[in-house]
Design a protein around this motif. Structure first.
Motif, PDB file in Angstrom:
ATOM      1  N   LEU A 551       0.867  -1.192   0.000  1.00  0.00           N
ATOM      2  CA  LEU A 551       0.000   0.000   0.000  1.00  0.00           C
ATOM      3  C   LEU A 551       0.890   1.223   0.000  1.00  0.00           C
ATOM      4  O   LEU A 551       1.828   1.296   0.774  1.00  0.00           O
ATOM      5  CB  LEU A 551      -0.849   0.041   1.280  1.00  0.00           C
ATOM      6  CG  LEU A 551      -2.004  -0.931   1.432  1.00  0.00           C
ATOM      7  CD1 LEU A 551      -2.650  -0.703   2.777  1.00  0.00           C
ATOM      8  CD2 LEU A 551      -3.018  -0.766   0.346  1.00  0.00           C
ATOM      9  N   ASP A 552       0.605   2.196  -0.867  1.00  0.00           N
ATOM     10  CA  ASP A 552       1.406   3.414  -0.782  1.00  0.00           C
ATOM     11  C   ASP A 552       0.851   4.296   0.329  1.00  0.00           C
ATOM     12  O   ASP A 552      -0.249   4.094   0.836  1.00  0.00           O
ATOM     13  CB  ASP A 552       1.453   4.142  -2.125  1.00  0.00           C
ATOM     14  CG  ASP A 552       0.102   4.685  -2.511  1.00  0.00           C
ATOM     15  OD1 ASP A 552      -0.892   4.113  -2.039  1.00  0.00           O
ATOM     16  OD2 ASP A 552       0.034   5.662  -3.275  1.00  0.00           O
ATOM     17  N   ILE A 553       1.642   5.311   0.696  1.00  0.00           N
ATOM     18  CA  ILE A 553       1.340   6.072   1.919  1.00  0.00           C
ATOM     19  C   ILE A 553       0.009   6.819   1.818  1.00  0.00           C
ATOM     20  O   ILE A 553      -0.741   6.910   2.784  1.00  0.00           O
ATOM     21  CB  ILE A 553       2.522   7.022   2.253  1.00  0.00           C
ATOM     22  CG1 ILE A 553       2.288   7.753   3.568  1.00  0.00           C
ATOM     23  CG2 ILE A 553       2.786   8.002   1.166  1.00  0.00           C
ATOM     24  CD1 ILE A 553       3.543   8.366   4.123  1.00  0.00           C
ATOM     25  N   ASN A 554      -0.327   7.306   0.605  1.00  0.00           N
ATOM     26  CA  ASN A 554      -1.588   8.047   0.473  1.00  0.00           C
ATOM     27  C   ASN A 554      -2.798   7.148   0.633  1.00  0.00           C
ATOM     28  O   ASN A 554      -3.782   7.516   1.261  1.00  0.00           O
ATOM     29  CB  ASN A 554      -1.653   8.760  -0.878  1.00  0.00           C
ATOM     30  CG  ASN A 554      -0.849  10.035  -0.852  1.00  0.00           C
ATOM     31  OD1 ASN A 554      -0.647  10.612   0.216  1.00  0.00           O
ATOM     32  ND2 ASN A 554      -0.369  10.476  -1.992  1.00  0.00           N
ATOM     33  N   THR A 555      -2.703   5.933   0.029  1.00  0.00           N
ATOM     34  CA  THR A 555      -3.809   4.980   0.185  1.00  0.00           C
ATOM     35  C   THR A 555      -3.975   4.614   1.656  1.00  0.00           C
ATOM     36  O   THR A 555      -5.087   4.570   2.172  1.00  0.00           O
ATOM     37  CB  THR A 555      -3.520   3.694  -0.627  1.00  0.00           C
ATOM     38  OG1 THR A 555      -3.015   4.088  -1.891  1.00  0.00           O
ATOM     39  CG2 THR A 555      -4.764   2.859  -0.791  1.00  0.00           C
ATOM     40  N   LEU A 556      -2.816   4.377   2.317  1.00  0.00           N
ATOM     41  CA  LEU A 556      -2.860   3.997   3.731  1.00  0.00           C
ATOM     42  C   LEU A 556      -3.529   5.098   4.548  1.00  0.00           C
ATOM     43  O   LEU A 556      -4.405   4.841   5.380  1.00  0.00           O
ATOM     44  CB  LEU A 556      -1.433   3.758   4.233  1.00  0.00           C
ATOM     45  CG  LEU A 556      -1.285   3.374   5.697  1.00  0.00           C
ATOM     46  CD1 LEU A 556      -1.925   2.024   5.948  1.00  0.00           C
ATOM     47  CD2 LEU A 556       0.168   3.324   6.120  1.00  0.00           C
ATOM     48  N   LYS A 557      -3.136   6.357   4.271  1.00  0.00           N
ATOM     49  CA  LYS A 557      -3.681   7.493   5.008  1.00  0.00           C
ATOM     50  C   LYS A 557      -5.191   7.582   4.816  1.00  0.00           C
ATOM     51  O   LYS A 557      -5.959   7.778   5.752  1.00  0.00           O
ATOM     52  CB  LYS A 557      -2.996   8.759   4.502  1.00  0.00           C
ATOM     53  CG  LYS A 557      -3.233   9.996   5.328  1.00  0.00           C
ATOM     54  CD  LYS A 557      -2.335  11.115   4.850  1.00  0.00           C
ATOM     55  CE  LYS A 557      -2.458  12.329   5.719  1.00  0.00           C
ATOM     56  NZ  LYS A 557      -1.521  13.369   5.384  1.00  0.00           N
ATOM     57  N   LYS A 558      -5.621   7.414   3.547  1.00  0.00           N
ATOM     58  CA  LYS A 558      -7.064   7.518   3.249  1.00  0.00           C
ATOM     59  C   LYS A 558      -7.823   6.366   3.904  1.00  0.00           C
ATOM     60  O   LYS A 558      -8.912   6.560   4.441  1.00  0.00           O
ATOM     61  CB  LYS A 558      -7.290   7.489   1.734  1.00  0.00           C
ATOM     62  CG  LYS A 558      -7.189   8.866   1.111  1.00  0.00           C
ATOM     63  CD  LYS A 558      -7.867   8.913  -0.229  1.00  0.00           C
ATOM     64  CE  LYS A 558      -8.161  10.360  -0.613  1.00  0.00           C
ATOM     65  NZ  LYS A 558      -8.564  10.500  -1.988  1.00  0.00           N
ATOM     66  N   TYR A 559      -7.221   5.162   3.831  1.00  0.00           N
ATOM     67  CA  TYR A 559      -7.897   3.991   4.399  1.00  0.00           C
ATOM     68  C   TYR A 559      -8.056   4.162   5.914  1.00  0.00           C
ATOM     69  O   TYR A 559      -9.123   3.907   6.469  1.00  0.00           O
ATOM     70  CB  TYR A 559      -7.086   2.726   4.078  1.00  0.00           C
ATOM     71  CG  TYR A 559      -7.743   1.439   4.518  1.00  0.00           C
ATOM     72  CD1 TYR A 559      -9.008   1.102   4.054  1.00  0.00           C
ATOM     73  CD2 TYR A 559      -7.125   0.565   5.404  1.00  0.00           C
ATOM     74  CE1 TYR A 559      -9.621  -0.072   4.455  1.00  0.00           C
ATOM     75  CE2 TYR A 559      -7.723  -0.602   5.807  1.00  0.00           C
ATOM     76  CZ  TYR A 559      -8.977  -0.911   5.329  1.00  0.00           C
ATOM     77  OH  TYR A 559      -9.598  -2.066   5.736  1.00  0.00           O
TER      78      TYR A 559
END
Length: 731
Positions: A551-559
């Motif tokens: 998971l990239d950091i932006n996806t992780l943050k959004k999730y």
């Protein structure tokens, strides 16, 4: 009364020229018509008239604003867009008038009671490159600029009059509807009243006052924008600029947001000169710059407070699919700081901390916290600070502070005098700013004791109470704490046991998981680690791309943001039963351990630890977006708790000397210590030579005897007296 038909008398244009004829007026109507044409006729490739439809939709929802892209306007009419950018102060009101007319057309017929059409506010956005705050010069005054930065302070919402009505004190005459310019410039009142009624003396000079009931007002708010840290040259202080935003732009951003601002670079008169200096005449033409905002873009990438962009249905679908993946827990564990090798359990604990448990509000008004706190204790060079930096980036709201540079007031809240109003005002510190996120505290052991106490309340009750300088209040700080600390001796010393931990049990019991990170010497692991580090240094970009395959950091943050808002699982009956039994076992295990070693452990096992396991189980269920935490979740939570807090509680004492002494030696040391304690009572003193001779007669090695005496001295149980000849027992 003749003067009243012509309202132009009362208008003083400070910088305008006098000879503006009628051609300006004709030009104005033409420009307004062009703006209206743009709103009516602009469409994209599929012939969807986006601004017209959006205007209608917003108007029906009661949101009287419209966001327009300057690039669209330029593609429709280059000349018009150029005029808008060069002279925004004149053209923006025309644009708004045109939009209001357009709104009148698209929303007819309106329901009863809403016949009057509301004024529409225009917000502009553009894809142009922003300018740094440092590069704003006097050439740009009253032109449109675009600048990036961080909002650091916001005032409350105040009202500003757009149209005022004034009345003469003596003859009671009204002068209605005088326009006030937008922005922070005031309005200059007319000096004389020119109503000449027969038989009445002339009104004195300055007779007018404002009638508040007959004024039209709009909301406005002033913000303070600081330039982004990346843009500050080496060794300089960041610059600030004041922003003025009105109507629907108020409360769009909160302090901590990174924003890109579209605005008009305006000037206002310099503030009032202080009473001491008499030189008021010097600053006649000097003006202070500020920016009148006409559009905000909040950056969601990067650190700082991102209010979280709204989640699109496609992303929601993607998140549901991720949550259904059976090994999402492993994936999330691997996605946390992928460039750091190893420490899998710590990363999993940090994943739990990011998601957090469920906050519970009980019927009697008390709340139980849902946030998980983690403490990492350990050797230097085990990537603790890097993990903290990563968490600051990927949590929805992250604040990073370091122990030595943080005071109690800076972490909780401070009260100080506002220089403008001379009142006491309160400013929230790091824990209040991170409400709903994570506070990362590095060098936790270097903090002063009394500063550390300030965090106690914030960590368990999640509020911060203040009673200073006539302000008594309670602030929320629903934040998780992720702290990193070194041991007392710099490195973890196994022979010293509990003395490595310099924290009070009061603060340790508030951490749900405590990890002891040791820098073990192990050839295979060292090889892999060295290889990994060399890889990172040689081709940084590729490695991070391969490593973040999960998971990239932006996806992780959004999730993380999405799940925290949507999901609040509870623990189910079977799991609760299992937990109950395990807790009793843990307590008795800790008690047995204390009895064996004859001393209390510094990491206690209390009801808080039971709640910690419940929270960890809930956060594991949250990752999978399940409504209930099951047996499997409880098992994993117990395993995490076992490898962190319980192992930390068992480290040290005299039982933790495996690396240095064999088991038999260890038993021998314990035997010597017990016999020594039986040998002389508390408060008595015996010659050291006597004791050593006694034990030597019993065939104990001399080295062990001296070691035991040294250890008891370190723990403060015995003291030397009489030039190190006598031993005196204290406890």
């Amino acid at each position: 009364m003749a003067g009243f038909d012509d309202q132009g008398i009362f208008f003083s244009d400070n910088f305008g020229s006098e000879d503006q004829g009628d051609d300006g007026r004709i030009n104005r109507t033409a420009v307004q018509r062009r703006f209206k044409d743009f709103l009516r006729k602009f469409h994209d490739a599929n012939f969807s008239y986006k601004y017209r439809d959006e205007l209608k939709r917003h108007y029906n929802l009661g949101q009287y604003w419209l966001e327009i892209s300057i690039d669209d306007l330029a593609s429709f009419d280059e000349d018009l867009a150029d005029k808008l950018q060069k002279h925004p102060t004149e053209h923006l009101p025309m644009f708004e008038a045109a939009t209001t007319e357009m709104a009148d057309e698209v929303t007819r017929p309106r329901p009863e009671g809403e016949e009057t059409v509301q004024d529409i506010q225009i917000m502009l956005k553009s894809d142009a490159n922003p300018v740094a705050i440092r590069n704003l010069t006097s050439d740009q005054v009253s032109k449109m600029v675009k600048i990036p930065g961080i909002v650091i302070a916001a005032t409350g919402i105040k009202a500003k009059a757009t149209k005022i009505t004034i009345q003469c004190r003596t003859c009671r005459n009204f002068v209605p509807n005088l326009e006030v310019k937008p922005g922070l410039e005031g309005y200059t009142m007319p000096r004389v009243c020119n109503t000449e009624a027969a038989g009445r003396p002339k009104c004195p000079v300055d007779p007018f006052f404002i009638v508040p009931d007959k004024c039209k007002c709009v909301d406005f708010q002033t913000l303070k924008l600081q330039e982004a840290p990346e843009a500050v040259p080496n060794g300089e202080m960041p610059r600030h600029v004041q922003l003025y935003c009105d109507r629907y732009l108020c409360e769009k951003v909160v302090p901590g947001n990174r924003v890109t601002v579209m605005g008009i670079y305006s000037i206002k008169k310099a503030g009032p000169v202080s009473k001491r200096s008499r030189s008021t005449k010097v600053s006649v033409g000097i003006r202070q710059p500020y920016i009148r905002v006409i559009g905000f873009e909040v950056d969601t990438e990067g650190p700082g407070r991102s209010t979280g962009a709204p989640v699109t249905p496609a992303e929601e679908e993607e998140f549901r699919r991720m949550a259904a993946n059976p090994n999402i827990y492993e994936v999330l564990g691997r996605s946390i700081a992928p460039s750091i090798y190893g420490s899998a359990d710590m990363k999993k604990a940090i994943a739990c901390l990011l998601f957090g448990g469920s906050r519970k509000r009980l019927p009697d008004g008390l709340t139980r916290r849902g946030d998980i706190n983690v403490l990492m204790l350990g050797d230097p060079g085990t990537a603790k600070s890097q993990l903290l930096k990563f968490v600051e980036k990927c949590s929805p709201i992250g604040v990073y502070t370091s122990g030595k540079g943080s005071s109690a007031a800076g972490l909780t809240a401070s009260v100080h005098r506002d220089p403008a109003t001379r009142n006491f005002v309160m400013e929230g510190g790091a824990m209040v700013l991170a409400d709903g996120g994570v506070v990362c505290i590095d060098e936790f052991d270097k903090m002063r004791e009394d500063d550390r106490v300030a965090i106690h309340e914030a960590m368990e009750q999640q509020t911060i109470s203040i009673a200073k300088a006539g302000i008594t209040t309670t602030l929320n700080s629903r934040a998780s704490v992720l702290a990193a600390a070194n041991s007392v001796f710099g490195r973890w010393d196994d022979t010293k046991g509990d003395e490595n931990i310099d924290f009070m049990p009061t603060i340790l019991s508030r951490f749900d998981m405590i990890f002891v990170v040791k820098d073990e010497h192990n050839e295979n692991r060292d090889m892999i680690l060295a290889k990994h580090v060399m890889n990172v240094h040689m081709n940084a970009q590729q490695v991070t791309d391969q490593a973040t395959a999960d998971l990239d950091i932006n996806t992780l943050k959004k999730y993380v943001g999405y799940v925290r808002n949507k999901c609040g699982p509870r623990i189910n009956d079977a799991a609760a039963d299992k937990l109950k039994n395990r807790y009793v076992l843990m307590r008795s295990g800790a008690k047995q351990h204390e009895r064996d070693t004859d001393k209390r452990t510094s990491i206690p096992i209390t009801v808080r630890q039971l709640e910690a396991i419940v929270r960890i189980s809930e956060s594991l269920a949250k990752m999978e977006m399940k409504p209930f935490a099951t047996d499997a979740h409880v098992d994993e939570a117990l395993r995490l708790f076992q490898v962190s807090t319980l192992d930390a509680a068992r480290t040290g004492n005299l039982a933790g000397v495996e690396g240095f002494t064999t088991q038999e030696d260890q038993e021998e040391l314990n035997r010597i210590e017990k016999q020594l304690k039986r040998r002389f009572a508390i408060g008595s003193q015996v010659s050291e030579h006597c004791i050593v001779q006694d034990f030597l007669r019993q065939k104990y090695p001399e080295r062990s005897i001296h070691k035991v005496i040294f250890l008891m001295m370190r723990r403060g149980e015995i003291q030397y007296r009489m030039q190190r000849k006598m031993l005196y027992r204290i406890k």
